[in-house]
Write a protein that holds these residues in place. Structure first.
Motif, PDB file in Angstrom:
ATOM      1  N   GLU A 120       0.823  -1.211   0.000  1.00  0.00           N
ATOM      2  CA  GLU A 120       0.000   0.000   0.000  1.00  0.00           C
ATOM      3  C   GLU A 120       0.859   1.263   0.000  1.00  0.00           C
ATOM      4  O   GLU A 120       0.330   2.371  -0.052  1.00  0.00           O
ATOM      5  N   ASP A 121       2.165   1.124   0.093  1.00  0.00           N
ATOM      6  CA  ASP A 121       3.036   2.296   0.217  1.00  0.00           C
ATOM      7  C   ASP A 121       2.998   3.179  -1.024  1.00  0.00           C
ATOM      8  O   ASP A 121       2.861   2.695  -2.153  1.00  0.00           O
ATOM      9  N   THR A 122       3.141   4.471  -0.775  1.00  0.00           N
ATOM     10  CA  THR A 122       3.212   5.404  -1.891  1.00  0.00           C
ATOM     11  C   THR A 122       4.476   6.260  -1.802  1.00  0.00           C
ATOM     12  O   THR A 122       4.749   7.057  -2.684  1.00  0.00           O
ATOM     13  N   ASN A 123       5.221   6.094  -0.731  1.00  0.00           N
ATOM     14  CA  ASN A 123       6.442   6.867  -0.573  1.00  0.00           C
ATOM     15  C   ASN A 123       7.617   5.888  -0.417  1.00  0.00           C
ATOM     16  O   ASN A 123       7.597   5.034   0.454  1.00  0.00           O
ATOM     17  N   PHE A 124       8.613   6.046  -1.278  1.00  0.00           N
ATOM     18  CA  PHE A 124       9.706   5.064  -1.293  1.00  0.00           C
ATOM     19  C   PHE A 124      11.075   5.719  -1.098  1.00  0.00           C
ATOM     20  O   PHE A 124      12.089   5.156  -1.483  1.00  0.00           O
ATOM     21  N   SER A 125      11.082   6.910  -0.507  1.00  0.00           N
ATOM     22  CA  SER A 125      12.354   7.634  -0.443  1.00  0.00           C
ATOM     23  C   SER A 125      13.386   6.908   0.427  1.00  0.00           C
ATOM     24  O   SER A 125      14.562   6.849   0.074  1.00  0.00           O
ATOM     25  N   VAL A 126      12.941   6.332   1.546  1.00  0.00           N
ATOM     26  CA  VAL A 126      13.885   5.628   2.432  1.00  0.00           C
ATOM     27  C   VAL A 126      14.476   4.424   1.702  1.00  0.00           C
ATOM     28  O   VAL A 126      15.697   4.188   1.705  1.00  0.00           O
ATOM     29  N   GLN A 127      13.588   3.671   1.046  1.00  0.00           N
ATOM     30  CA  GLN A 127      14.052   2.461   0.364  1.00  0.00           C
ATOM     31  C   GLN A 127      14.975   2.805  -0.811  1.00  0.00           C
ATOM     32  O   GLN A 127      16.030   2.174  -0.995  1.00  0.00           O
ATOM     33  N   ALA A 128      14.565   3.811  -1.588  1.00  0.00           N
ATOM     34  CA  ALA A 128      15.380   4.177  -2.758  1.00  0.00           C
ATOM     35  C   ALA A 128      16.767   4.662  -2.314  1.00  0.00           C
ATOM     36  O   ALA A 128      17.786   4.348  -2.946  1.00  0.00           O
ATOM     37  N   ARG A 129      16.785   5.392  -1.194  1.00  0.00           N
ATOM     38  CA  ARG A 129      18.070   5.872  -0.683  1.00  0.00           C
ATOM     39  C   ARG A 129      18.964   4.687  -0.284  1.00  0.00           C
ATOM     40  O   ARG A 129      20.159   4.672  -0.561  1.00  0.00           O
ATOM     41  N   ALA A 130      18.348   3.701   0.352  1.00  0.00           N
ATOM     42  CA  ALA A 130      19.121   2.517   0.764  1.00  0.00           C
ATOM     43  C   ALA A 130      19.657   1.761  -0.447  1.00  0.00           C
ATOM     44  O   ALA A 130      20.806   1.297  -0.447  1.00  0.00           O
ATOM     45  N   PHE A 131      18.851   1.668  -1.466  1.00  0.00           N
ATOM     46  CA  PHE A 131      19.309   0.995  -2.692  1.00  0.00           C
ATOM     47  C   PHE A 131      20.500   1.762  -3.287  1.00  0.00           C
ATOM     48  O   PHE A 131      21.519   1.172  -3.636  1.00  0.00           O
ATOM     49  N   LYS A 132      20.319   3.084  -3.374  1.00  0.00           N
ATOM     50  CA  LYS A 132      21.384   3.894  -3.981  1.00  0.00           C
ATOM     51  C   LYS A 132      22.680   3.792  -3.167  1.00  0.00           C
ATOM     52  O   LYS A 132      23.763   3.612  -3.707  1.00  0.00           O
ATOM     53  N   LYS A 133      22.495   3.877  -1.854  1.00  0.00           N
ATOM     54  CA  LYS A 133      23.655   3.848  -0.955  1.00  0.00           C
ATOM     55  C   LYS A 133      24.393   2.507  -1.034  1.00  0.00           C
ATOM     56  O   LYS A 133      25.605   2.441  -0.828  1.00  0.00           O
ATOM     57  N   SER A 134      23.645   1.440  -1.330  1.00  0.00           N
ATOM     58  CA  SER A 134      24.278   0.114  -1.371  1.00  0.00           C
ATOM     59  C   SER A 134      25.365   0.049  -2.443  1.00  0.00           C
ATOM     60  O   SER A 134      26.359  -0.653  -2.300  1.00  0.00           O
ATOM     61  N   GLY A 135      25.145   0.781  -3.551  1.00  0.00           N
ATOM     62  CA  GLY A 135      26.143   0.790  -4.627  1.00  0.00           C
ATOM     63  C   GLY A 135      26.279  -0.540  -5.348  1.00  0.00           C
ATOM     64  O   GLY A 135      27.284  -0.788  -6.031  1.00  0.00           O
ATOM     65  N   ALA A 136      25.296  -1.412  -5.219  1.00  0.00           N
ATOM     66  CA  ALA A 136      25.391  -2.734  -5.858  1.00  0.00           C
ATOM     67  C   ALA A 136      25.304  -2.596  -7.374  1.00  0.00           C
ATOM     68  O   ALA A 136      24.739  -1.636  -7.905  1.00  0.00           O
ATOM     69  N   ASP A 137      25.860  -3.593  -8.049  1.00  0.00           N
ATOM     70  CA  ASP A 137      25.796  -3.587  -9.517  1.00  0.00           C
ATOM     71  C   ASP A 137      24.393  -3.925 -10.008  1.00  0.00           C
ATOM     72  O   ASP A 137      23.955  -3.434 -11.040  1.00  0.00           O
ATOM     73  N   LEU A 138      23.729  -4.795  -9.276  1.00  0.00           N
ATOM     74  CA  LEU A 138      22.416  -5.282  -9.722  1.00  0.00           C
ATOM     75  C   LEU A 138      21.401  -5.121  -8.609  1.00  0.00           C
ATOM     76  O   LEU A 138      21.655  -5.553  -7.474  1.00  0.00           O
ATOM     77  N   PHE A 139      20.280  -4.503  -8.940  1.00  0.00           N
ATOM     78  CA  PHE A 139      19.188  -4.362  -7.966  1.00  0.00           C
ATOM     79  C   PHE A 139      18.088  -5.374  -8.281  1.00  0.00           C
ATOM     80  O   PHE A 139      17.697  -5.512  -9.443  1.00  0.00           O
ATOM     81  N   ILE A 140      17.584  -6.010  -7.237  1.00  0.00           N
ATOM     82  CA  ILE A 140      16.429  -6.897  -7.396  1.00  0.00           C
ATOM     83  C   ILE A 140      15.218  -6.160  -6.827  1.00  0.00           C
ATOM     84  O   ILE A 140      15.203  -5.793  -5.652  1.00  0.00           O
ATOM     85  N   VAL A 141      14.227  -5.927  -7.683  1.00  0.00           N
ATOM     86  CA  VAL A 141      13.007  -5.212  -7.269  1.00  0.00           C
ATOM     87  C   VAL A 141      11.855  -6.204  -7.369  1.00  0.00           C
ATOM     88  O   VAL A 141      11.288  -6.411  -8.438  1.00  0.00           O
ATOM     89  N   SER A 142      11.536  -6.830  -6.245  1.00  0.00           N
ATOM     90  CA  SER A 142      10.546  -7.907  -6.278  1.00  0.00           C
ATOM     91  C   SER A 142       9.199  -7.398  -5.787  1.00  0.00           C
ATOM     92  O   SER A 142       8.853  -7.517  -4.611  1.00  0.00           O
ATOM     93  N   SER A 143       8.436  -6.815  -6.698  1.00  0.00           N
ATOM     94  CA  SER A 143       7.124  -6.296  -6.313  1.00  0.00           C
ATOM     95  C   SER A 143       6.207  -6.265  -7.525  1.00  0.00           C
ATOM     96  O   SER A 143       6.651  -6.455  -8.654  1.00  0.00           O
TER      97      SER A 143
END
Lengths: 419, 298
Positions: free
Chosen positions: A240-263
C-alpha cells in the motif's frame, strides 16, 4: 441406397444410443473467478478478457466435441472475488454447488488460491473428506507450490525457481562485470516476498553473485535458505506504500551492480520513480515475474528501462501475437498471468474431447471427476510460446519462458533460454 | 445449497465479531482491538487442530480463552483512555497482533507436508471440518448454535441488572461511578468478554476458510466489527445481526454482479441507512421487531 426399413432401423438405433448414453448438452459451461475490483482488479479484467476471446475462438471453430460426436458451444461466467479469501471461497462453493460448470479457471490472487484450494477435497476418493469436488485450473495465482493443496486443483502458472535460476546463470555468463546484488520487496505480499527471499536471492548466489554488504547469514544457494535474514538485510516496503524515499536511498547507498526489485507493478513503478529521481539507477535491474506486464509500461516506462524479467509470455509467436491482440480488443492485456487463461480454455477443450463428456447436467459430478482425471493424465500441453510440461503428481506446470527487458516503452525479448 | 451454507457461515462469524464489539460499545468503549482478538483466536485454534491434532471444540475454547486473556490485559490500559485515544490505542494493539502473525513461522512436518503458520505465506490446511467428514450443513449448524448461544447470552445480559450496569457505564461514567459501580471491573469484564467472543469467531473463521494470513486481519475488518453494532443499532443485540445480514448477505454477496460499482453502492447504501435510521437498522419499520426484542426497563 438405404431401404425404408434400414433407415428406420438406423434412426431407431441412433435414438436408442442417445437415450442409453443420456441427454447431451448443447452448451458446456465453465466458470472463472478473479479480482475484478480493488487494487489488483487488472488481474481479473485481463483474465476474463482472454477467457472470452478463447471461448469465442472455440465456438467459431464449431465448439467442443462431445462423447456422442456432436458439437456443443462453450460458455462461461466470470465472478469477482476481489482478491479476498472469504469471497473466493464463497464463489468456489457457489460454482461447485449451484452451477453446472464442469471446471473453474482461477482465482487470480495467490492468497485467495491458498484459501480456496483448502476447501476442496484433499485426496480424490477420500469419502471421509467433505471438501468440494470440482476441478480447477488456475491461470494467475503464481505463489510456489499451491496446487498440491488438493488433488482437484491444477495450475498452469510459471515455475519461478527454474526461471530465476536460468536468468542468473545467463546474466553471470553474459555480464561478468556484474558482481554484487542488493534488493527489496513488498513484504506484505506473499508472492513478492516469498519469491524474493526464498528463490531470487538464492538463485543469484548460486551463480556467483555476492550480496553487496557481505554474505547474509544462513543464506546459501539452496531455495528458502536464510529467507528471514534476506528480508532483514534488504530494504523493503508494503504493497500500500506510496512513498519510497527511504528504500530508494538505501538501494542507492548500497552501490550494488544489480538491484532486485521484487514487487507488483503498482509499487514497482512508485519505487523506480523515486530511485530515478535520486539518480540511483544501477548497472542492471531484475524484477518480479508479475511486473512484466502492461501496467509497468503504462506507469513508468522510462524508469523501468533496462529492467530484466523472466516471463512465460511474450508475443514471440504468431499465436501469442494473436492472443495479445484479442486481449486488447476485449479491453484487457496479455501477460504471463492472463495469457495462461487462453491456454487453459484450450486445455479444457482438449480434455473434454479426450475423456468423452456428455454435458448432461444430471451427470455433472461424474463428468467433473472425468475432467479432473483427464487433467492429471496430461503429460504436455501446447502453450502460446511452446510446449508446457505437466508435473503430474503436483498438478503444476513447467512452462517455457524467455527473458524480457523494458525497452522504449515495451517489453522486448532479450534472450530465449531454449536457444 | 453449499453456497448458501457458505454465506450463512460468513454471516455467523461476522455476527460474533460484531457482538464482541457490541458488548464493548454498551460500556462506551469503541474498540478496534476486536480484530486482534479475532486473529489470536484464529491462529491459536488453528495451531491446536493442525499441529497438535486437538478436537475442534477444545481448540475453539482454548483459542477463545487465550484471546480473552489478551483482552483482559488490554482492558487495563484502556481504562485510562477513551474516545479517539482508545480507538488509536486499540488499532495499535491490532496492528501489533497482525504483525506478530505476519512474522510467525511455526512449521511442523505432518504426513510429509509442512503445516503451520508460515509468515507472509499464511497458515494453510486448517481443514479440521472437511478432513473429519463434517458436511457443510453440519458446519453451518455448529456455527449458528454458537451464534445463537452468544446472542441469547447477550440478550439475557441486557435484561438483567448486569446489562443495566453496562449501559449505565456507557451512558455516563461519572454518574455510574457515583452510584457505586466499579468502573474497572465493568470495563475490563466487557473487554474480556468481547475478547472471548471474538476469539471464538476467529477460530470458526479459520476453520471455515481453511487459511488465514496477516491480510485477513486488517483495519478494514476492525472497522466492520464496530460498524455492525453501530449500523444495526445498540438498542438490542439483534441490530448487529441485521447489520451483518445487510452488509455480508446483501451488499457483498447480493451485489457481486455489479463489479466495481458494488463498492460505490456499498458506501452509498450505508450512508443512506445511517442518515435515515441513525439509531440503526433495528428501527426500520418493516422489521418492527424492536418492541419484541426491546430490553426490559429495570
Amino acid at each position: 441406397m438405404f431401404s425404408k426399413f434400414k433407415k428406420l432401423k438406423l434412426a431407431t438405433l441412433a435414438f436408442a444410443t442417445v437415450i442409453a448414453g443420456g441427454a447431451v448438452a448443447d452448451t458446456i459451461k465453465i466458470a472463472g473467478w478473479g479480482a475484478k475490483s480493488g487494487p489488483l482488479r487488472s488481474f481479473g479484467v485481463n483474465s476474463e478478457a482472454i477467457i472470452k476471446a478463447a471461448i469465442d475462438r472455440v465456438n467459431e471453430n464449431g465448439g467442443v466435441k462431445l462423447a456422442d460426436g456432436s458439437m456443443a458451444k462453450m460458455s462461461y461466467d466470470y465472478y469477482d472475488s476481489a482478491c479476498n479469501a472469504e469471497q473466493g471461497i464463497a464463489i468456489a462453493r457457489k460454482v461447485a454447488s449451484e452451477t453446472n460448470a464442469l471446471i473453474g479457471i482461477g482465482p487470480t490472487c495467490s492468497g485467495v488460491a491458498a484459501a480456496s484450494f483448502g476447501v476442496f477435497q484433499k485426496k480424490v476418493g477420500d469419502s471421509s473428506d467433505t471438501g468440494l469436488q470440482m476441478p480447477l485450473l488456475t491461470d494467475t495465482a503464481v505463489r510456489n507450490g499451491l496446487a498440491k493443496i488438493s488433488q482437484w486443483t491444477f495450475r498452469n502458472t510459471p515455475n519461478e525457481p527454474d526461471m530465476y535460476d536460468k536468468l542468473f546463470a545467463w546474466i553471470a555468463k553474459t555480464n561478468p562485470n556484474i558482481k554484487t546484488i542488493y534488493g527489496g520487496t513488498e513484504t506484505n505480499q506473499g508472492h513478492s516476498a516469498g519469491t524474493y527471499s526464498k528463490v531470487i536471492v538464492q538463485a543469484a548466489i548460486r551463480h556467483g553473485f555476492e550480496w553487496v554488504n557481505g554474505p547474509i547469514d544462513e543464506v546459501s544457494d539452496k531455495i528458502g535458505s536464510g529467507f528471514k535474514n534476506v528480508l532483514s538485510s534488504s530494504s523493503n516496503w508494503l504493497m500500500e506504500d506510496t512513498n519510497f524515499s527511504v528504500q530508494a536511498r538505501a538501494f542507492k547507498k548500497s552501490g550494488a551492480d544489480l538491484f532486485i526489485v521484487s514487487s507488483h507493478p503498482f509499487t514497482t513503478c512508485g519505487f523506480l520513480k523515486e530511485l530515478s529521481r535520486m539518480k540511483g539507477m544501477p548497472k542492471m535491474m531484475v524484477g518480479l515475474t508479475s511486473s512484466s506486464s502492461a501496467e509497468v509500461m503504462k506507469g513508468c516506462p522510462k524508469q523501468a528501462e533496462g529492467m530484466i524479467i523472466p516471463t512465460s509470455f511474450a508475443p514471440i509467436t504468431a499465436a501469442a501475437k494473436e492472443v495479445a491482440a484479442l486481449a486488447a480488443a476485449n479491453g484487457g492485456s496479455a501477460d504471463l498471468h492472463s495469457a495462461a487463461s487462453w491456454e487453459n480454455v484450450m486445455i479444457i477443450k482438449d480434455v473434454i474431447e479426450a475423456v468423452g463428456i456428455t454435458g448432461d447436467p444430471s451427470k455433472v459430478n461424474e463428468e467433473r471427476a472425468k475432467i479432473r482425471d483427464g487433467l492429471e493424465a496430461l503429460e504436455t500441453t501446447e502453450g502460446l510460446i511452446g510446449t508446457v510440461t505437466r508435473v503430474q503428481d503436483e498438478g503444476e506446470a513447467l512452462k517455457p519462458f524467455v527473458f524480457v527487458h523494458a525497452k522504449n516503452g515495451n517489453w522486448e525479448v532479450l534472450h530465449d533460454p531454449r536457444k | 445449497m453449499e453456497y448458501y451454507f457458505g454465506i450463512l457461515q460468513n454471516i455467523g462469524f461476522h455476527t460474533l465479531l460484531g457482538l464482541s464489539a457490541y458488548l464493548l460499545l454498551l460500556t462506551g468503549q469503541l474498540s478496534m482491538a476486536q480484530v486482534g482478538f479475532f486473529a489470536i483466536g484464529a491462529y491459536a485454534s488453528g495451531i491446536l487442530t493442525v499441529i497438535y491434532g486437538i478436537n475442534i471444540f477444545l481448540a475453539l475454547g482454548v483459542g477463545a480463552i487465550i484471546a480473552s486473556f489478551f483482552a483482559f490485559l488490554v482492558g487495563f490500559p484502556a481504562l485510562r483512555i477513551k474516545g479517539l485515544m482508545l480507538v488509536i490505542a486499540t488499532i495499535a494493539f491490532s496492528e501489533i497482533v497482525r504483525l506478530y502473525f505476519f512474522n510467525l513461522r511455526w512449521l511442523v512436518e505432518k504426513d510429509g507436508v509442512e503445516v503451520g503458520p508460515d509468515g507472509a505465506q499464511g497458515f494453510r490446511e486448517i481443514r479440521y471440518f472437511a478432513a473429519n467428514g463434517w458436511e457443510p450443513s453440519h458446519i453451518v449448524s455448529f456455527i449458528w448454535i454458537v451464534v445463537i448461544l452468544v446472542l441469547f447470552a447477550l440478550w439475557w445480559l441486557d435484561r438483567v441488572k448486569a446489562g443495566s450496569v453496562l449501559r449505565a457505564v456507557g451512558e455516563d461514567e461519572l454518574a455510574a461511578q457515583s452510584s457505586g459501580i466499579n468502573l474497572t471491573v465493568v470495563k475490563v469484564s466487557a473487554m474480556t468478554g468481547g475478547g472471548f467472543i471474538a476469539g471464538i469467531a476467529g477460530g470458526l473463521y479459520a476453520h471455515s476458510t481453511t487459511y488465514v494470513d496477516h491480510n485477513s486481519f486488517t483495519i478494514l475488518l476492525a472497522t466492520f466489527a464496530v460498524a455492525y453494532p453501530i449500523l444495526g443499532g445498540l438498542k438490542n443485540v439483534f441490530g448487529t445481526l441485521f447489520a451483518v445480514i445487510f452488509i455480508q448477505g446483501i451488499l457483498i454477496e447480493g451485489l457481486r454482479f455489479l463489479g466495481d460499482y458494488r463498492n460505490l453502492l456499498f458506501g452509498l447504501l450505508i450512508i443512506l441507512v445511517m442518515n435515515f435510521y441513525p439509531k440503526g437498522l433495528i428501527n426500520i419499520p418493516i422489521f418492527n421487531w424492536s418492541k419484541l426484542f426491546k430490553r426490559r426497563d429495570l
